[in-house]
Design a protein around this motif. Structure first.
Motif, PDB file in Angstrom:
ATOM      1  N   ALA A 115       0.828  -1.207   0.000  1.00  0.00           N
ATOM      2  CA  ALA A 115       0.000   0.000   0.000  1.00  0.00           C
ATOM      3  C   ALA A 115       0.864   1.260   0.000  1.00  0.00           C
ATOM      4  O   ALA A 115       0.577   2.227  -0.715  1.00  0.00           O
ATOM      5  CB  ALA A 115      -0.922  -0.013   1.222  1.00  0.00           C
ATOM      6  N   LEU A 116       1.947   1.255   0.787  1.00  0.00           N
ATOM      7  CA  LEU A 116       2.841   2.415   0.829  1.00  0.00           C
ATOM      8  C   LEU A 116       3.492   2.641  -0.529  1.00  0.00           C
ATOM      9  O   LEU A 116       3.558   3.777  -1.016  1.00  0.00           O
ATOM     10  CB  LEU A 116       3.923   2.202   1.891  1.00  0.00           C
ATOM     11  N   ALA A 165       2.400   1.834  -3.427  1.00  0.00           N
ATOM     12  CA  ALA A 165       1.407   2.269  -4.415  1.00  0.00           C
ATOM     13  C   ALA A 165       1.140   3.771  -4.330  1.00  0.00           C
ATOM     14  O   ALA A 165       0.827   4.416  -5.342  1.00  0.00           O
ATOM     15  CB  ALA A 165       0.115   1.487  -4.224  1.00  0.00           C
ATOM     16  N   TYR A 166       1.272   4.329  -3.127  1.00  0.00           N
ATOM     17  CA  TYR A 166       0.943   5.746  -2.930  1.00  0.00           C
ATOM     18  C   TYR A 166       2.151   6.591  -2.551  1.00  0.00           C
ATOM     19  O   TYR A 166       1.984   7.719  -2.101  1.00  0.00           O
ATOM     20  CB  TYR A 166      -0.125   5.882  -1.829  1.00  0.00           C
ATOM     21  N   ILE A 167       3.370   6.061  -2.775  1.00  0.00           N
ATOM     22  CA  ILE A 167       4.553   6.775  -2.301  1.00  0.00           C
ATOM     23  C   ILE A 167       4.726   8.135  -2.979  1.00  0.00           C
ATOM     24  O   ILE A 167       5.198   9.091  -2.352  1.00  0.00           O
ATOM     25  CB  ILE A 167       5.835   5.916  -2.483  1.00  0.00           C
ATOM     26  N   ASP A 168       4.349   8.242  -4.263  1.00  0.00           N
ATOM     27  CA  ASP A 168       4.488   9.539  -4.951  1.00  0.00           C
ATOM     28  C   ASP A 168       3.606  10.594  -4.298  1.00  0.00           C
ATOM     29  O   ASP A 168       4.040  11.729  -4.066  1.00  0.00           O
ATOM     30  CB  ASP A 168       4.136   9.389  -6.436  1.00  0.00           C
ATOM     31  N   ASP A 169       2.361  10.230  -4.004  1.00  0.00           N
ATOM     32  CA  ASP A 169       1.446  11.173  -3.367  1.00  0.00           C
ATOM     33  C   ASP A 169       1.910  11.519  -1.952  1.00  0.00           C
ATOM     34  O   ASP A 169       1.816  12.676  -1.523  1.00  0.00           O
ATOM     35  CB  ASP A 169       0.039  10.581  -3.316  1.00  0.00           C
ATOM     36  N   ILE A 170       2.412  10.527  -1.235  1.00  0.00           N
ATOM     37  CA  ILE A 170       2.878  10.768   0.129  1.00  0.00           C
ATOM     38  C   ILE A 170       4.100  11.685   0.125  1.00  0.00           C
ATOM     39  O   ILE A 170       4.220  12.596   0.950  1.00  0.00           O
ATOM     40  CB  ILE A 170       3.197   9.430   0.828  1.00  0.00           C
ATOM     41  N   TRP A 178       2.978  15.157  -0.535  1.00  0.00           N
ATOM     42  CA  TRP A 178       2.339  15.722   0.662  1.00  0.00           C
ATOM     43  C   TRP A 178       3.383  16.139   1.692  1.00  0.00           C
ATOM     44  O   TRP A 178       3.221  17.146   2.393  1.00  0.00           O
ATOM     45  CB  TRP A 178       1.399  14.673   1.255  1.00  0.00           C
ATOM     46  N   ARG A 200      11.663  15.088  -4.046  1.00  0.00           N
ATOM     47  CA  ARG A 200      10.595  14.140  -3.706  1.00  0.00           C
ATOM     48  C   ARG A 200      11.063  12.693  -3.817  1.00  0.00           C
ATOM     49  O   ARG A 200      10.557  11.827  -3.098  1.00  0.00           O
ATOM     50  CB  ARG A 200       9.367  14.424  -4.573  1.00  0.00           C
ATOM     51  N   GLY A 248      10.729  10.245  -0.734  1.00  0.00           N
ATOM     52  CA  GLY A 248      10.174   8.895  -0.849  1.00  0.00           C
ATOM     53  C   GLY A 248      11.142   7.844  -0.361  1.00  0.00           C
ATOM     54  O   GLY A 248      10.748   6.888   0.326  1.00  0.00           O
TER      55      GLY A 248
END
Length: 250
Positions: A46-47, A49-54, A57, A74, A78
């Motif tokens: 899950a991390l 999959a969303y690492i770019d968005d995290i 943020w 970024r 990441g």
């Protein structure tokens, strides 16, 4: 220092020898580790999959920067976030696995001490509930320390070159030390000794502790390897704790 480090590596090797000579111990240690592995792999997927968005943020200050600089920043964010997740995840892995498999790992530690190390006449026969409560308390303290250490390491990860070379080495040493504290818990708990005492004893022979804990930490980074590594590390950690408590390491 190098001799002490190699001694620690040898203790991990001894742990592998103990569980491989007794497949029952290996199987006992693998069952709770398998359950925890499934949980943490789900979190890691899950991390990722969303690492770019995290990462975006976590670095709002880079929104207006040059595209190349923003991408590099970024990427570093990441990289640091994934590193922190792995570090804390390994501690959580050990803590959760020890809580889930408390009776299993107590059996491994007791078998190693009683069969191969002369036993513990003054052993504290605590119930599973009490052992689990102590384990949860110690796990919370160690994970808290890991988070406190992860914050400056996360910030240092933005430093060019150093953040991708020196910082990961420091992170491995710090997190391996915390993992070593976790893996030696049962022998200390059997003697009624608290986490503070455990940290003091291991700190006195830091190189031996790192020699045991660093390869354990690195091996646990290999997917599914912890199923074999953790039972061996529990056996090796028991030997390490027993010898330190009885001043048998020279």
């Amino acid at each position: 220092m190098m001799r002490d480090f190699s001694t620690g590596v040898g203790l991990l090797g001894q742990g592998f020898g103990l569980v491989f000579r007794s497949p029952k111990l290996l199987l006992i240690g693998a069952i709770p580790a398998l359950l925890t592995t499934v949980l943490l792999i789900g979190g890691a997927v899950a991390l990722a999959a969303y690492i770019d968005d995290i990462a975006a943020w976590a670095t709002p200050f880079a929104d207006d920067w040059n595209e190349a600089v923003r991408a590099a920043t970024r990427f570093a964010a990441g990289f640091s976030i994934i590193g922190a997740f792995i570090a804390i995840g390994l501690l959580l892995f050990t803590a959760i696995t020890l809580i889930i498999g408390g009776p299993f790992y107590e059996h491994i530690a007791e078998t190693v001490e009683d069969t191969h190390l002369g036993g513990v006449p003054e052993a504290d026969q605590a119930s599973w509930a009490k052992s689990a409560a102590v384990g949860i308390r110690d796990a919370v303290m160690l994970v808290g320390l890991a988070i406190l250490c992860a914050i400056p390491l996360f910030a240092a990860g933005f430093i060019p070159v150093i953040g991708q070379t020196v910082v990961p080495v420091i992170a491995v040493c710090v997190n391996a030390t915390l993992l070593g504290i976790e893996l030696t818990g049962i022998p200390f708990t059997r003697r009624g000794l608290k986490l503070r005492v455990r940290r003091q004893v291991l700190r006195k022979r830091r190189a031996v502790t790192l020699g045991f804990a660093v390869p354990t930490y690195l091996l646990c980074l290999i997917p599914l390897a912890a199923l074999v590594v953790l039972p061996a590390a529990m056996a090796g950690g028991t030997v390490l704790a027993h010898r330190l408590l009885h001043d048998q390491i020279r």
